[in-house]
Design an enzyme around this catalytic site. Sequence first.
Site, PDB file in Angstrom:
ATOM      1  N   SER C  20       0.817  -1.211   0.000  1.00 17.60           N
ATOM      2  CA  SER C  20       0.000   0.000   0.000  1.00 17.60           C
ATOM      3  C   SER C  20       0.855   1.267   0.000  1.00 17.60           C
ATOM      4  O   SER C  20       1.846   1.374   0.711  1.00 17.60           O
ATOM      5  CB  SER C  20      -0.882  -0.015   1.241  1.00 17.60           C
ATOM      6  OG  SER C  20      -1.625   1.171   1.311  1.00 17.60           O
ATOM      7  N   ASN C  68       9.472   8.100   4.929  1.00 18.63           N
ATOM      8  CA  ASN C  68       8.379   8.854   4.321  1.00 18.63           C
ATOM      9  C   ASN C  68       7.409   9.327   5.376  1.00 18.63           C
ATOM     10  O   ASN C  68       7.192   8.656   6.388  1.00 18.63           O
ATOM     11  CB  ASN C  68       7.667   8.030   3.239  1.00 18.63           C
ATOM     12  CG  ASN C  68       6.517   7.197   3.793  1.00 18.63           C
ATOM     13  OD1 ASN C  68       5.432   7.702   4.050  1.00 18.63           O
ATOM     14  ND2 ASN C  68       6.775   5.909   3.986  1.00 18.63           N
ATOM     15  N   GLY C  71       1.778  11.447   4.980  1.00 18.40           N
ATOM     16  CA  GLY C  71       0.635  11.970   5.713  1.00 18.40           C
ATOM     17  C   GLY C  71      -0.681  11.434   5.193  1.00 18.40           C
ATOM     18  O   GLY C  71      -1.714  12.097   5.260  1.00 18.40           O
ATOM     19  N   CYS C 128      -2.779   4.004  12.715  1.00 19.96           N
ATOM     20  CA  CYS C 128      -3.356   5.340  12.857  1.00 19.96           C
ATOM     21  C   CYS C 128      -3.815   5.542  14.292  1.00 19.96           C
ATOM     22  O   CYS C 128      -4.259   4.615  14.952  1.00 19.96           O
ATOM     23  CB  CYS C 128      -4.561   5.489  11.952  1.00 19.96           C
ATOM     24  SG  CYS C 128      -4.211   4.975  10.296  1.00 19.96           S
TER      25      CYS C 128
END
Lengths: 254, 254, 303, 303
Positions: C20, C68, C71, C128
Amino acid sequence: MHKLFTARVIENRPVNHKNYLLTAQPLAATAAPLPGQFYMIETARSLDPLLKRPFSYFRRTPDTLQFLYALKGKGTALMSTLATGQEIRVIGPLGTGYPPPPKGTAPLLVAGGLGIASLFSFAETLSKKLCLLYGARCRSDFLMLDEVDKLGCEVVTCTDDFSFGKGGKVTDVVSDFLSSSPKKRYTLYACGPLPMLAAVSDTARRHKIRGFVSLEENMACGFGACLGCAVRTVRGYKRVCKEGPVFPIEEIVW
Amino acid sequence: MHKLFTARVIENRPVNHKNYLLTAQPLAATAAPLPGQFYMIETARSLDPLLKRPFSYFRRTPDTLQFLYALKGKGTALMSTLATGQEIRVIGPLGTGYPPPPKGTAPLLVAGGLGIASLFSFAETLSKKLCLLYGARCRSDFLMLDEVDKLGCEVVTCTDDFSFGKGGKVTDVVSDFLSSSPKKRYTLYACGPLPMLAAVSDTARRHKIRGFVSLEENMACGFGACLGCAVRTVRGYKRVCKEGPVFPIEEIVW
Amino acid sequence: MDLSVSIGRLNLKNPVMTASGTFGYGEEYTDFMDPSVLGGIIVKGISLKPMEGNPPPRICETPCGMLNAIGLQNVGLKNFLKEKLPYLRKFETKIIVNILGKSIQEYVKIAKALDGAGVDGIELNVSCPNVKKGGITFGTDQRSLSQLINSVRQAVPSATIITKLSPNVSSIPDFAKTAEDAGSDAISLINTIPALAIDPETWKPRLANVTGGLSGPAIKPIALRMVWEAAQAVQIPVIGVGGILNSSDAVEFLLAGASAVQVGTGNFVNPRATSEIVEGLSAYLQRKNIHSVSAIIGKLKTP
Amino acid sequence: MDLSVSIGRLNLKNPVMTASGTFGYGEEYTDFMDPSVLGGIIVKGISLKPMEGNPPPRICETPCGMLNAIGLQNVGLKNFLKEKLPYLRKFETKIIVNILGKSIQEYVKIAKALDGAGVDGIELNVSCPNVKKGGITFGTDQRSLSQLINSVRQAVPSATIITKLSPNVSSIPDFAKTAEDAGSDAISLINTIPALAIDPETWKPRLANVTGGLSGPAIKPIALRMVWEAAQAVQIPVIGVGGILNSSDAVEFLLAGASAVQVGTGNFVNPRATSEIVEGLSAYLQRKNIHSVSAIIGKLKTP
Ligand SMILES: Cc1cc2nc3c(=O)[nH]c(=O)nc-3n(C[C@H](O)[C@H](O)[C@H](O)COP(=O)(O)OP(=O)(O)OC[C@H]3O[C@@H](n4cnc5c(N)ncnc54)[C@H](O)[C@@H]3O)c2cc1C
Ligand SMILES: Cc1cc2nc3c(=O)[nH]c(=O)nc-3n(C[C@H](O)[C@H](O)[C@H](O)COP(=O)(O)OP(=O)(O)OC[C@H]3O[C@@H](n4cnc5c(N)ncnc54)[C@H](O)[C@@H]3O)c2cc1C
Ligand SMILES: Cc1cc2nc3c(=O)[nH]c(=O)nc-3n(C[C@H](O)[C@H](O)[C@H](O)COP(=O)(O)O)c2cc1C
Ligand SMILES: Cc1cc2nc3c(=O)[nH]c(=O)nc-3n(C[C@H](O)[C@H](O)[C@H](O)COP(=O)(O)O)c2cc1C
Ligand code: FES
Ligand code: FES
């Protein structure tokens, strides 16, 4: 004397389909190596490969060091692209060398394939009374045969596939050799693949002669600090890079 | 057409104290680039550097691509050691090119230092009616001046330290240039360091002329997949590698 | 040569998928390869509403890896269904959508919509922060993780659910078991590892977001250890991710117990990496005279 | 140029130390450099009884890193005091001894003996399994960690105690605070990260021990993030370890909040690394016109 030095590549050329000869000139005074010792060589100016790689020195001239190496993985692949004039960092000489043969014994050197890289310089230092048994898988696997001939000593070559010299494994040739000259006392010095060393050691034991083998193990530092290169001996683990790479046959637990 | 291809190094030589010119020959048919587009170049066969690096193409000949590059960090340092004959993997052409000047406007190209790398090929495609303002910090920072002269167009050079051409920053020279030729309508094309682009954009706005800037951002893929090269525009983040590197001045949020 | 593997009820024609966030929505790679050769495509993390992502710089390189902090920039559920999914559907491969939310409700909503739209699978990105639980991430708290998976399971009973584990835990087996017990059909690991890079000249972090996620070959040995630990702990299939660049890396993960692999950063290094891995796996098995890829899964020889 | 830093009551002439297990007992490096230029030497982990270590292969290289499973081979407390310490004492630098045990009692015994022998500091390696607690490592269980540090603190009240944190936890700040609250004078991090490498040809792990600890530049971004998190969480000094090869790496750690650094794998890559880092730090500060190294500690500029 500086054990960490920079050397300039003088020449780096293939000697056959998968082996190269690197000639490098140290840019500072360095200690003279003993036959059997090795150097840690930086194969590329990159963090990958991160660690230097260990190589026996093949030959020393007054101002150069020569290394005979095989293309194995990524370090040696990059090493083969080193161009004349490039500078590489080198550590050495490291480890123990081949001890001289005890009085009254003749040196019997047994090289399997690339094992010649470490034994050649030893042969150079011995009087011509030595015998070198040099085995390889096939004819094209022999390295530096011209140079070996120039040594002027007795050389017996053999190939696993019967394509050159005697037919058969070098281990069998050693056995035959010792059986056929029972009067003479030898000290055996062997360098080559591990199974060969194990077999040769066994032969030496059976013939009750003393001997030494040069071992390999993965190395991080090469100078005794990481304890990474352990080999099991009768007195516990020893460091291939420091107590070795040359060990008395009777010390190794195979 | 293959956007991922192997190219052979034809020549890789320094053009001054910190810049090199790489000439490479794609080994397969590749798409023709548009001025302003760029390529992702593998700087070494190693996992460090891991990612390819983005470079505008400087010039294209029928069978080679040329790149003008500065020694910045580890990627470009290794790139400078690429030898003739070595093969490198390249992706491209990528991104958008410089759009042609709208009818009725004259192209005004503004290059800051290495910015010439991307604008040179654009200048080649334009009729000789263009004007090129080329600024550098000092005399020795100018690149490929001979080639620039051969373009045959109006060239104004300037240096920050007054050592060559006009004295002063290229941004001031742009401002003076536009003020002194108020009748003519220009389209501005600028490539160079970010502060220069911001200042030049501001000048363009004040003189109410349209223009385009070529931006840089750290890149992982170079072809739009990672979203790593975001630049803030009036319509949200855009990808320098895909919607750019050439953007209309009015789109960029400085 | 049988390269097919099963992930729950899902049959993949081969064990090679894209990770992903590294394959866009498929469009960007058609210049380099045919996505239809893949076992599956895992789509960039989708949230309920579009997210604009972090300010630049968003990425930087580190030794044998990269950081990375994109965001979670994404087009949002609605746009994905309308604009991206139809395009993805054209490829003859399984489409698995990575999803993320700030609450269980958000995950459930997205999962239902995607299931309704007929995607082949759903991968839960649990790195998250759970706003209801004071921002602790779902992926590092076994209870939240269990509740999340349970709720999604109930909402989409017949969907293939893959839980993507965070590497940021002491005991991967515990979290793997949690995912299995809560009804996940498979687990994938690892996600990126939180990390930092600093510019010693400017004294600033190299990413505007300060920290970012480390990926690439640097983390491969960590990912491999975690996959091996997880595979021993659960019965459900494990999908290995982390630093895979070529088929030999993929074989390492299969031997460690992964039933399939995902390639992330490797796609940037070589945009043809995934298709070359499919070919390389086939060649490897042929050379080893093995007829089915499943014969090597978990076959690491330990003393 | 003032390079000195303080770790508890200990004054180091500069912030550069060697990491445990990578500098032997000092003997091996005298061919390359003078250990007296260092801020400190952290000695290889010492246990109560000698340990023979793991069978070979014990190390292998991974992308920008290496795995090791030396198996804590060491000469044991008695031999260390008799044979190694007198030699180490000849260098004009601080000698800090890394210690390990299977129970709190073992740590306490070793700490007392070392304190009695006058070593400059003790670093607790807490990545060892706590046999009393069923083998869970001290370093991943806050309660065991707290008890361990407390006990050692009481046994050697005036010694400088450094707790070396395991990276194998979800929340470094929690463990940093635990160490601070339990009476540690400083924390050092990170130890190696558990990892695995497999030979795809033989199907065997590359290390006889199967897994090993990952070190080197590959882990630097992870170590840096953890040091930064830890430094924000505690008042006691933080010592940064992980992937440091040169002075620019060291500056990154200082900016992130480390008061000192340790160099591990870097010593293998370049046996003169530590002394070059001391020189490089000095040159860096000079170039930046900064007169004391403490002026850059923790000065990372975050938005
Ligand atoms: C004392 C000693 C002397 C040697 N002399 C020679 C010589 O003269 N000529 C020659 O061609 N080779 C020699 N070798 C072997 C040589 O070091 C390896 O072939 C080389 O390290 C392989 O590196 P690579 O990156 O190409 O291979 P890779 O397989 O990519 O190496 C991966 C890792 O394994 C280690 N490794 C792999 N094989 C060996 C090995 N046999 N010994 C130690 N580490 C290894 C490497 O150091 C590296 O960390 C010697 C080894 C030792 C220990
Ligand atoms: C569209 C585009 C066109 C470019 N054209 C040219 C050109 O024609 N000639 C030239 O000399 N340079 C050009 N650059 C800049 C060039 O890409 C960088 O100088 C180069 O990547 C530096 O790599 P390094 O490894 O030497 O430096 P390092 O600083 O070691 O690089 C570290 C990391 O930062 C990234 N990075 C550093 N600087 C830049 C940058 N300016 N842009 C993107 N990524 C960067 C690298 O990709 C790498 O990931 C261009 C950049 C872009 C985005
Ligand atoms: C640029 C980038 C974006 C990513 N976006 C996501 C994402 O949206 N959702 C997710 O679960 N993982 C995301 N990841 C993590 C990858 O899917 C993968 O787990 C990780 O990068 C490790 O694999 P690799 O080493 O092959 O890259 C992203 C990784 C990268 C490098
Ligand atoms: C070969 C080797 C042996 C190690 N032995 C120990 C040890 O005995 N005790 C300890 O706390 N850490 C030990 N470590 C971990 C290091 O001290 C250090 O924390 C780790 O390697 C990370 O730093 P680096 O990336 O600079 O190597 C060892 C590391 C290596 C590579
Ligand atoms: S290689 Fe480090 S001790 Fe031998
Ligand atoms: S560099 Fe990956 S999207 Fe632009």
